[in-house]
Design an enzyme around this catalytic site. Structure first.
Site, PDB file in Angstrom:
ATOM      1  N   ASP A 134       0.822  -1.175  -0.034  1.00 44.87           N
ATOM      2  CA  ASP A 134      -0.144   0.057  -0.033  1.00 44.87           C
ATOM      3  C   ASP A 134       0.843   1.262   0.086  1.00 44.87           C
ATOM      4  O   ASP A 134       1.957   1.161   0.347  1.00 44.87           O
ATOM      5  CB  ASP A 134      -1.000  -0.288   1.273  1.00 44.87           C
ATOM      6  N   GLY A 135       0.274   2.275  -0.321  1.00 39.59           N
ATOM      7  CA  GLY A 135       0.929   3.551  -0.279  1.00 39.59           C
ATOM      8  C   GLY A 135       1.564   4.100  -1.743  1.00 39.59           C
ATOM      9  O   GLY A 135       2.316   5.083  -1.800  1.00 39.59           O
ATOM     10  N   ARG A 150      -0.703   9.286  -9.799  1.00 40.95           N
ATOM     11  CA  ARG A 150      -0.663   7.917  -9.103  1.00 40.95           C
ATOM     12  C   ARG A 150      -0.375   6.735  -9.504  1.00 40.95           C
ATOM     13  O   ARG A 150       0.577   5.996  -9.031  1.00 40.95           O
ATOM     14  CB  ARG A 150      -2.183   7.661  -8.755  1.00 40.95           C
ATOM     15  N   HIS A 180       2.488   3.371  -8.768  1.00 39.17           N
ATOM     16  CA  HIS A 180       2.254   1.826  -9.291  1.00 39.17           C
ATOM     17  C   HIS A 180       3.462   1.076  -9.958  1.00 39.17           C
ATOM     18  O   HIS A 180       4.095   0.148  -9.757  1.00 39.17           O
ATOM     19  CB  HIS A 180       0.974   1.473 -10.157  1.00 39.17           C
ATOM     20  N   ARG A 220     -11.947   2.513  -8.414  1.00 38.04           N
ATOM     21  CA  ARG A 220     -11.017   3.366  -8.670  1.00 38.04           C
ATOM     22  C   ARG A 220     -11.245   4.123  -9.922  1.00 38.04           C
ATOM     23  O   ARG A 220     -12.067   3.541 -11.013  1.00 38.04           O
ATOM     24  CB  ARG A 220      -9.717   2.907  -8.688  1.00 38.04           C
ATOM     25  N   LEU A 269      10.447 -20.639  -4.297  1.00 34.11           N
ATOM     26  CA  LEU A 269       9.599 -19.636  -3.675  1.00 34.11           C
ATOM     27  C   LEU A 269       8.148 -19.769  -4.535  1.00 34.11           C
ATOM     28  O   LEU A 269       8.175 -19.569  -5.692  1.00 34.11           O
ATOM     29  CB  LEU A 269       9.991 -18.299  -3.748  1.00 34.11           C
ATOM     30  N   ARG A 271       2.139  -4.856   6.308  1.00 35.00           N
ATOM     31  CA  ARG A 271       1.235  -3.894   5.527  1.00 35.00           C
ATOM     32  C   ARG A 271       2.054  -2.555   5.477  1.00 35.00           C
ATOM     33  O   ARG A 271       2.453  -1.889   6.575  1.00 35.00           O
ATOM     34  CB  ARG A 271       0.020  -3.745   5.909  1.00 35.00           C
ATOM     35  N   GLU A 300       1.230 -13.204  12.676  1.00 32.88           N
ATOM     36  CA  GLU A 300       1.791 -12.152  13.075  1.00 32.88           C
ATOM     37  C   GLU A 300       1.633 -10.769  12.243  1.00 32.88           C
ATOM     38  O   GLU A 300       1.850 -10.879  11.203  1.00 32.88           O
ATOM     39  CB  GLU A 300       3.432 -12.335  13.686  1.00 32.88           C
TER      40      GLU A 300
HETATM   41  C1  IPE Z   1      -5.624  -2.626  -0.010  1.00 35.96           C
HETATM   42  O1  IPE Z   1      -5.374  -1.203  -0.623  1.00 35.96           O
HETATM   43  C2  IPE Z   1      -5.627  -3.555  -1.337  1.00 35.96           C
HETATM   44  C3  IPE Z   1      -4.412  -3.605  -2.096  1.00 35.96           C
HETATM   45  C4  IPE Z   1      -3.218  -3.303  -1.519  1.00 35.96           C
HETATM   46  C5  IPE Z   1      -4.435  -4.411  -3.143  1.00 35.96           C
HETATM   47  P1  IPE Z   1      -6.414  -0.167  -0.708  1.00 35.96           P
HETATM   48  O2  IPE Z   1      -5.567   1.084  -0.842  1.00 35.96           O
HETATM   49  O3  IPE Z   1      -7.272  -0.511  -1.474  1.00 35.96           O
HETATM   50  O4  IPE Z   1      -6.939  -0.235   0.694  1.00 35.96           O
HETATM   51  P2  IPE Z   1      -8.104   0.821   1.573  1.00 35.96           P
HETATM   52  O5  IPE Z   1      -9.017   1.386   0.499  1.00 35.96           O
HETATM   53  O6  IPE Z   1      -7.132   1.908   1.863  1.00 35.96           O
HETATM   54  O7  IPE Z   1      -8.608   0.406   2.723  1.00 35.96           O
HETATM   55  C1  IPE Z   2      -1.488   0.011  -3.441  1.00 33.39           C
HETATM   56  O1  IPE Z   2      -1.171   1.476  -3.466  1.00 33.39           O
HETATM   57  C2  IPE Z   2      -1.945  -0.450  -4.624  1.00 33.39           C
HETATM   58  C3  IPE Z   2      -3.091  -0.864  -4.940  1.00 33.39           C
HETATM   59  C4  IPE Z   2      -4.187  -0.858  -4.034  1.00 33.39           C
HETATM   60  C5  IPE Z   2      -3.608  -1.220  -6.126  1.00 33.39           C
HETATM   61  P1  IPE Z   2      -2.393   2.800  -3.591  1.00 33.39           P
HETATM   62  O2  IPE Z   2      -2.849   2.890  -4.804  1.00 33.39           O
HETATM   63  O3  IPE Z   2      -3.569   2.178  -2.560  1.00 33.39           O
HETATM   64  O4  IPE Z   2      -1.785   3.863  -2.601  1.00 33.39           O
HETATM   65  P2  IPE Z   2      -2.502   4.857  -1.766  1.00 33.39           P
HETATM   66  O5  IPE Z   2      -3.094   4.142  -0.660  1.00 33.39           O
HETATM   67  O6  IPE Z   2      -3.466   5.683  -2.189  1.00 33.39           O
HETATM   68  O7  IPE Z   2      -1.379   5.815  -1.140  1.00 33.39           O
HETATM   69 MG    MG Z   3      -4.177   2.461  -0.626  1.00 37.57          MG
END
Ligand code: IPE
Ligand code: IPE
Ligand code: MG
Length: 268
Positions: free
Chosen positions: A39-40, A52, A56, A90, A150, A207, A226
């Site tokens: 995430d992020g 954005r 990715h 999205r 793996l 996470r 964990e």
């Molecule tokens: C969770 O992240 C899904 C993935 C990492 C693929 P999101 O960014 O979609 O989650 P929320 O919306 O912040 O809960």
């Molecule tokens: C995780 O990053 C990738 C997916 C959920 C596909 P995000 O796209 O959720 O990035 P943030 O959370 O908006 O920063």
């Molecule tokens: Mg996210």
């Protein structure tokens, strides 16, 4: 804020070098299955005034790094949450981009994955993915089917609630057709109807990005895992942060409801 996220972890003068720390990882208690909610990416890009999707794209490099490192550590399964059943909400452009990523990642790195004995697998609702995405994943799964290193398991269009609903439907069908008795329904049967039926449950969940929630990820399977949460955004996550999570994992005492202080890797 900006500083906090961009700055690398400060290394103190007496901190052991990375390679020494890697050597110190107890090989008999590395997690068998590590699951990561990557995430992020969006916030990583926003900090840099980039779209954005640039986040990715950058995140693919992290996937490569963590895959190689997981393999090096002798981890058995690495599940990466790549697209949730909720991520269809999205903007179209972003969804289209995310659907192209498996193809791009696998075209670039498949030869390396084959060479490194990695087996590519996927969990999630395959049928709803665009054909090109399905083909890229299918191709990689076939090309690596005989690898026994793996398992790199992508959770793509995965949602735990969908998985649980499907499990209930399948078991109900069996009961309706008198193929099972209600007394046959137990944890084993339920697990055998989940998308992860062929995998051990995750020992460690990581996470990134500072969010502290599961976002519909492996609700059943994570019952005794964990959890390690880190503030770092996925594109900045690397071997060192991964190692930190493993070190943290190895310091935990897993009791599974019992009273022993021993570190147990597999649920007893
Ligand atoms: C969770 O992240 C899904 C993935 C990492 C693929 P999101 O960014 O979609 O989650 P929320 O919306 O912040 O809960
Ligand atoms: C995780 O990053 C990738 C997916 C959920 C596909 P995000 O796209 O959720 O990035 P943030 O959370 O908006 O920063
Ligand atoms: Mg996210």
């Amino acid at each position: 804020m900006l500083e906090k996220i961009w700055r690398k972890k400060p290394t103190s003068i007496d901190e052991e070098p990375f390679s020494v720390r890697v050597d110190k990882v107890r090989k008999n208690s590395v997690p068998i299955h590590v699951a990561i909610i990557m995430d992020g990416n969006g916030r990583w890009a926003k900090l840099r005034n980039l779209p954005r999707v640039a986040g990715h794209h950058e995140g693919m490099k992290t996937v490569r790094k963590v895959t190689r490192f997981a393999n090096q550590l002798g981890i058995g399964v690495l599940t990466l949450y790549a697209f949730s059943t909720e991520n269809w909400k999205r903007p179209r452009f972003e969804v289209d981009f995310l659907m192209k990523l498996p193809g791009e990642f696998l075209t670039t790195y498949l030869p390396e994955l084959i060479k490194e004995n990695v087996r590519v697998e996927m969990i999630g609702d395959f049928s709803a993915l665009p054909l090109h995405t399905r083909n890229a994943i299918k191709n990689a799964m076939e090309a690596t089917a005989y690898n026994d290193g793996l398992i790199l398991n992508f959770a793509m269009n995965y949602g735990s609630r969908l998985e649980l609903v499907n499990m209930v439907k399948e078991i109900s069908e069996l009961a309706k057709d008198d193929k099972i008795d209600l007394t046959d329904i137990d944890e084993c049967l339920i697990e055998s109807h989940l998308m992860t039926s062929h995998l051990p449950e995750p020992d460690l969940l990581i996470r990134t990005s500072g969010e502290v929630r599961l976002s519909n990820f492996m609700l059943w399977q994570l019952a005794y895992s964990e959890f390690v949460f880190t503030d770092v955004y996925w594109p900045d996550f690397d071997e060192e942060y991964f190692l930190e999570a493993i070190e943290e994992f190895q310091m935990r005492s897993r009791r599974f409801g019992s009273v022993t202080d021993e570190v147990n890797i597999v649920r007893s």
